[in-house]
Scaffold this motif. Sequence first.
Motif, PDB file in Angstrom:
ATOM      1  N   PRO A  93      -4.032  -8.410   2.941  1.00 49.69           N
ATOM      2  CA  PRO A  93      -3.977  -8.765   4.433  1.00 49.69           C
ATOM      3  C   PRO A  93      -4.268 -10.088   4.880  1.00 49.69           C
ATOM      4  CG  PRO A  93      -5.862  -7.368   3.995  1.00 49.69           C
ATOM      5  CD  PRO A  93      -5.042  -7.582   2.804  1.00 49.69           C
ATOM      6  N   SER A  94      -3.684 -10.590   6.038  1.00 50.47           N
ATOM      7  CA  SER A  94      -3.809 -12.050   6.607  1.00 50.47           C
ATOM      8  C   SER A  94      -4.716 -11.843   7.918  1.00 50.47           C
ATOM      9  CB  SER A  94      -2.583 -12.581   6.908  1.00 50.47           C
ATOM     10  OG  SER A  94      -2.060 -13.110   5.412  1.00 50.47           O
ATOM     11  N   ALA A  95      -4.808 -12.705   8.276  1.00 52.19           N
ATOM     12  CA  ALA A  95      -5.620 -12.750   9.922  1.00 52.19           C
ATOM     13  C   ALA A  95      -4.934 -11.602  10.750  1.00 52.19           C
ATOM     14  CB  ALA A  95      -5.841 -14.275  10.610  1.00 52.19           C
ATOM     15  N   GLY A  96      -5.519 -10.906  11.311  1.00 49.73           N
ATOM     16  CA  GLY A  96      -5.273  -9.763  12.168  1.00 49.73           C
ATOM     17  C   GLY A  96      -4.406  -8.702  11.792  1.00 49.73           C
ATOM     18  N   GLU A  97      -4.568  -8.612  10.156  1.00 49.41           N
ATOM     19  CA  GLU A  97      -3.974  -7.518   9.452  1.00 49.41           C
ATOM     20  C   GLU A  97      -4.784  -6.679   8.716  1.00 49.41           C
ATOM     21  OE1 GLU A  97       0.378  -9.664   8.422  1.00 49.41           O
ATOM     22  OE2 GLU A  97      -1.353  -9.818   6.927  1.00 49.41           O
ATOM     23  N   ALA A  98      -4.573  -5.423   8.382  1.00 53.87           N
ATOM     24  CA  ALA A  98      -5.037  -4.381   7.543  1.00 53.87           C
ATOM     25  C   ALA A  98      -4.466  -4.070   6.449  1.00 53.87           C
ATOM     26  CB  ALA A  98      -5.498  -3.318   8.608  1.00 53.87           C
ATOM     27  N   LEU A  99      -4.864  -3.815   5.287  1.00 47.15           N
ATOM     28  CA  LEU A  99      -4.177  -3.175   4.177  1.00 47.15           C
ATOM     29  C   LEU A  99      -4.431  -1.722   4.249  1.00 47.15           C
ATOM     30  CD1 LEU A  99      -2.728  -3.471   1.458  1.00 47.15           C
ATOM     31  CD2 LEU A  99      -4.919  -3.589   0.350  1.00 47.15           C
ATOM     32  N   ILE A 100      -3.478  -0.806   4.134  1.00 44.13           N
ATOM     33  CA  ILE A 100      -3.626   0.507   4.231  1.00 44.13           C
ATOM     34  C   ILE A 100      -3.124   1.216   3.051  1.00 44.13           C
ATOM     35  CG2 ILE A 100      -2.933   2.579   5.466  1.00 44.13           C
ATOM     36  CD1 ILE A 100      -4.519   0.445   7.239  1.00 44.13           C
ATOM     37  N   ARG A 101      -4.018   2.390   2.632  1.00 40.66           N
ATOM     38  CA  ARG A 101      -3.744   2.916   1.348  1.00 40.66           C
ATOM     39  C   ARG A 101      -3.096   4.398   1.928  1.00 40.66           C
ATOM     40  NH1 ARG A 101      -6.907   7.005  -0.817  1.00 40.66           N
ATOM     41  NH2 ARG A 101      -8.731   5.623  -0.081  1.00 40.66           N
ATOM     42  N   VAL A 102      -1.600   4.340   1.635  1.00 45.13           N
ATOM     43  CA  VAL A 102      -0.750   5.120   2.388  1.00 45.13           C
ATOM     44  C   VAL A 102      -1.121   6.632   1.881  1.00 45.13           C
ATOM     45  CG1 VAL A 102       1.416   5.944   2.743  1.00 45.13           C
ATOM     46  CG2 VAL A 102       0.907   3.597   2.779  1.00 45.13           C
ATOM     47  N   GLN A 103      -1.134   7.590   2.965  1.00 42.37           N
ATOM     48  CA  GLN A 103      -1.191   8.902   2.353  1.00 42.37           C
ATOM     49  C   GLN A 103       0.120   9.762   2.791  1.00 42.37           C
ATOM     50  OE1 GLN A 103      -4.057  10.407   0.890  1.00 42.37           O
ATOM     51  NE2 GLN A 103      -4.493   8.254   0.749  1.00 42.37           N
ATOM     52  N   ALA A 104       0.878   9.529   4.046  1.00 47.07           N
ATOM     53  CA  ALA A 104       1.932  10.092   4.288  1.00 47.07           C
ATOM     54  C   ALA A 104       2.697   9.359   5.179  1.00 47.07           C
ATOM     55  CB  ALA A 104       1.682  11.466   5.142  1.00 47.07           C
ATOM     56  N   VAL A 105       4.015   9.330   5.063  1.00 48.71           N
ATOM     57  CA  VAL A 105       5.302   8.610   5.998  1.00 48.71           C
ATOM     58  C   VAL A 105       6.246   9.681   6.392  1.00 48.71           C
ATOM     59  CG1 VAL A 105       4.875   6.701   4.364  1.00 48.71           C
ATOM     60  CG2 VAL A 105       6.568   8.380   3.807  1.00 48.71           C
ATOM     61  N   ALA A 106       6.603   9.411   7.632  1.00 47.84           N
ATOM     62  CA  ALA A 106       7.619   9.872   8.097  1.00 47.84           C
ATOM     63  C   ALA A 106       8.980   9.335   7.804  1.00 47.84           C
ATOM     64  CB  ALA A 106       7.499  10.108   9.584  1.00 47.84           C
ATOM     65  N   LEU A 107       9.889  10.372   7.808  1.00 48.15           N
ATOM     66  CA  LEU A 107      11.240   9.973   7.445  1.00 48.15           C
ATOM     67  C   LEU A 107      11.907   9.889   8.992  1.00 48.15           C
ATOM     68  CD1 LEU A 107      12.272  11.530   4.262  1.00 48.15           C
ATOM     69  CD2 LEU A 107      10.747   9.722   4.697  1.00 48.15           C
ATOM     70  N   ASN A 108      12.714   8.860   9.065  1.00 43.24           N
ATOM     71  CA  ASN A 108      13.328   8.576  10.493  1.00 43.24           C
ATOM     72  C   ASN A 108      14.795   7.853  10.332  1.00 43.24           C
ATOM     73  OD1 ASN A 108      10.950   9.021  12.647  1.00 43.24           O
ATOM     74  ND2 ASN A 108      10.367   7.546  11.128  1.00 43.24           N
ATOM     75  N   PRO A 109      15.782   8.465  11.358  1.00 37.37           N
ATOM     76  CA  PRO A 109      17.126   7.710  11.314  1.00 37.37           C
ATOM     77  C   PRO A 109      16.910   6.208  11.151  1.00 37.37           C
ATOM     78  CG  PRO A 109      16.855   9.505  13.048  1.00 37.37           C
ATOM     79  CD  PRO A 109      15.562   9.281  12.404  1.00 37.37           C
ATOM     80  N   VAL A 110      16.057   5.483  11.740  1.00 35.79           N
ATOM     81  CA  VAL A 110      16.272   4.257  11.606  1.00 35.79           C
ATOM     82  C   VAL A 110      16.061   3.577  10.213  1.00 35.79           C
ATOM     83  CG1 VAL A 110      13.636   3.832  11.962  1.00 35.79           C
ATOM     84  CG2 VAL A 110      15.424   2.094  12.684  1.00 35.79           C
ATOM     85  N   ASP A 111      15.368   4.423   9.444  1.00 31.65           N
ATOM     86  CA  ASP A 111      15.060   4.000   7.848  1.00 31.65           C
ATOM     87  C   ASP A 111      16.442   3.980   7.248  1.00 31.65           C
ATOM     88  OD1 ASP A 111      12.417   4.007   8.475  1.00 31.65           O
ATOM     89  OD2 ASP A 111      12.142   6.436   8.116  1.00 31.65           O
ATOM     90  N   TYR A 112      17.377   4.968   7.451  1.00 35.45           N
ATOM     91  CA  TYR A 112      18.510   4.717   6.588  1.00 35.45           C
ATOM     92  C   TYR A 112      19.594   4.191   7.373  1.00 35.45           C
ATOM     93  CZ  TYR A 112      20.122   8.767   9.725  1.00 35.45           C
ATOM     94  OH  TYR A 112      20.571   9.601  10.686  1.00 35.45           O
ATOM     95  N   LYS A 113      19.308   3.766   8.989  1.00 34.09           N
ATOM     96  CA  LYS A 113      20.579   2.874   9.327  1.00 34.09           C
ATOM     97  C   LYS A 113      20.268   1.643   9.347  1.00 34.09           C
ATOM     98  CE  LYS A 113      21.189   6.516  13.361  1.00 34.09           C
ATOM     99  NZ  LYS A 113      20.979   6.703  14.852  1.00 34.09           N
ATOM    100  N   ALA A 114      19.033   1.267   9.302  1.00 32.88           N
ATOM    101  CA  ALA A 114      18.754  -0.305   9.317  1.00 32.88           C
ATOM    102  C   ALA A 114      18.468  -0.702   7.695  1.00 32.88           C
ATOM    103  CB  ALA A 114      17.273  -0.469   9.813  1.00 32.88           C
ATOM    104  N   THR A 115      19.595  -0.766   6.981  1.00 32.01           N
ATOM    105  CA  THR A 115      19.849  -1.177   5.838  1.00 32.01           C
ATOM    106  C   THR A 115      19.673  -2.946   5.510  1.00 32.01           C
ATOM    107  OG1 THR A 115      22.111  -1.076   5.880  1.00 32.01           O
ATOM    108  CG2 THR A 115      20.802   0.846   4.883  1.00 32.01           C
ATOM    109  N   ARG A 116      20.388  -3.633   6.733  1.00 35.13           N
ATOM    110  CA  ARG A 116      20.153  -5.259   6.675  1.00 35.13           C
ATOM    111  C   ARG A 116      19.525  -5.610   7.974  1.00 35.13           C
ATOM    112  NH1 ARG A 116      22.912  -7.220   2.649  1.00 35.13           N
ATOM    113  NH2 ARG A 116      22.849  -9.088   3.426  1.00 35.13           N
ATOM    114  N   ASN A 117      18.715  -6.738   7.888  1.00 34.30           N
ATOM    115  CA  ASN A 117      18.204  -7.081   8.805  1.00 34.30           C
ATOM    116  C   ASN A 117      18.154  -8.891   8.740  1.00 34.30           C
ATOM    117  OD1 ASN A 117      16.040  -8.090  10.601  1.00 34.30           O
ATOM    118  ND2 ASN A 117      15.617  -6.283  11.331  1.00 34.30           N
TER     119      ASN A 117
END
Length: 323
Positions: free
Chosen positions: A25-49
């Motif tokens: 993490p840099s200034a203003g950030e936090a490092l999170i040890r992930v426990q659970a994530v949600a699956l959302n339509p944006v996750d498969y729709k946004a394949t390029r950015n």
Amino acid sequence: MKAWLNETGTTVENWVYTDVETPTPSAGEALIRVQAVALNPVDYKATRNPAWSYPHIPGVDLTGVVEQVGPDVTDIQVGERVAIHTNLQKNGAFAEYVVVDARALAHIPDAVSFTDAAAILCAGMTAYEAIHQKMNTTDKQTILIHAGAGGVGGFGIQLAKRLGLNVATTASADNHDWVKRLGADLAIDYRNEDVTQVIRDWTNGRGVDLILNTVGRQEATDDLDRLAFSGQLAYIAGGPDLSVVTPFTLSPSIHEVALAAAYASKNDRAIRNLGLMASELLQLVANKQLDSLVTKVVAESEIAEYLELLSKRHVRGKIIATF
């Protein structure tokens, strides 16, 4: 650490689950040890950015434990249980460790699991922003919420009922019992019924006061015929074509709902509002006043498989992956 990688801007079936370097993490950030994530339509729709460099780690919703904080972060502590809707412009949630903007973090109440907390983020916050922040619900009576069996629709039904609104929703026939359990007063089989006519009959020809459209531009345009005079339409997947409305006849209010815009705006208040919305929803879950809609829990190694299933649009509620 392990992470899912979109290596070259490809679709979900080409993502890989592999070892990558753990971020710091840099200034203003936090490092999170992930426990659970949600699956959302944006996750498969946004394949390029345009903002991404590849390989890119997808995913927008996560819960976990604060592992490390960057300089100037004083309002959260290492070891705290937190939830966040992350910045779509940066590496995302589908990893064992994720760096996030600390301003958007929400503390998870003791009574709420990581799984339930992950479920309410993108979908719940979208519904919350539409109904509680964008639309004026004072003295309103009726609302049409599209796709009530999905995440945004399911949370929208519950939040609207808490405000005392009469709720109509669109859903396939086999999901009618589900949406009525969530509080819908009227379930419309959009495949076999004329949605506009049903709404007109339900409101004695007046139209509904409010609409939450989760479907797209054409459906949002069709919604203009379902809206009462001076009604309000909130959309998340394309706004309506207002050229179909004769000026000074309907007087509608149109609201764009876009969580990602908070980060893109770089507006401090907007970014902090993400955490405030998540906190409000988490407290409702803790008080057993909001169903988290979790219908399936899978392993992190199954994320791509279940995103493909989600893309077929036949999923009820929320799918969560645990690490």
